[in-house]
Design a protein around this motif. Sequence first.
Motif, short mmCIF file in Angstrom:
data_model
loop_
_atom_site.label_atom_id
_atom_site.label_comp_id
_atom_site.label_asym_id
_atom_site.label_seq_id
_atom_site.Cartn_x
_atom_site.Cartn_y
_atom_site.Cartn_z
N THR A 1 -1.09 8.69 7.04
CA THR A 1 -2.27 7.98 8.15
C THR A 1 -2.31 6.88 8.47
O THR A 1 -3.08 6.45 9.32
N THR A 2 -0.81 6.02 7.94
CA THR A 2 -1.05 4.56 7.83
C THR A 2 0.20 4.34 9.58
O THR A 2 1.16 3.96 8.38
N GLU A 3 0.17 4.03 10.57
CA GLU A 3 1.80 3.90 11.55
C GLU A 3 2.15 2.83 11.15
O GLU A 3 3.84 3.16 11.74
N THR A 4 1.45 2.10 10.33
CA THR A 4 2.71 1.32 10.74
C THR A 4 2.54 0.61 9.40
O THR A 4 3.68 -0.27 8.83
N ASP B 1 3.99 6.15 7.11
CA ASP B 1 2.90 6.87 5.95
C ASP B 1 2.70 7.19 7.21
O ASP B 1 2.52 7.72 8.34
#
Length: 185
Positions: free
Chosen positions: A42-45, A40
């Motif tokens: 925005t959210t790297e996890t 993603d």
Amino acid sequence: MACATKIAAAITNSCTNRPAGGLEVKMWAINRADASFTMDGTTETLCTAITMSGATVAYPITAVRREGNVGSDGVVSDILPSAFKHYFSFQPYGRTGADIKAMDDMTDIVIVAELKGKKTQGCFQIFGLETGLHPSGMSFRANDNNGIPTYEFATRDGEEETHSRYVFWSTDYATSLAALVALET
């Protein structure tokens, strides 16, 4: 990625987000070199898609009760950014030569496991995404544990992962599950 030194979001435990321990019966083992993971923006996890190269597939692993386990441990350092060792263990029932060879030869894998509990974002977790899981232990004793071997895989020392785990989620539960099942063929 910059090293985080401050808390960046609220952490809320409530009656509506109470987790349940354990894993669902099915997991997927992926040869890390055969897959690409779309993260993603925005959210790297958060991983939103997994693509297999060529004719390669993800291999389903079925654990009837508690024969499978996943997790992570923090690796804290005074001089390096904190990192994480990922972990996977499995107790296969197979006793044929092909079954034994498949387990003995497994290395550099990624595991996608489904957690028990609510089927919302976070129920599919990924271990070994960055550097893979490699054999870290194996034990077989014919008179112990009903003659079932235990295979363990972990992140190698010095190759720790950036995060404690990653989440696979594509729109909703049904879409995410279908995407994982589609990787089997």
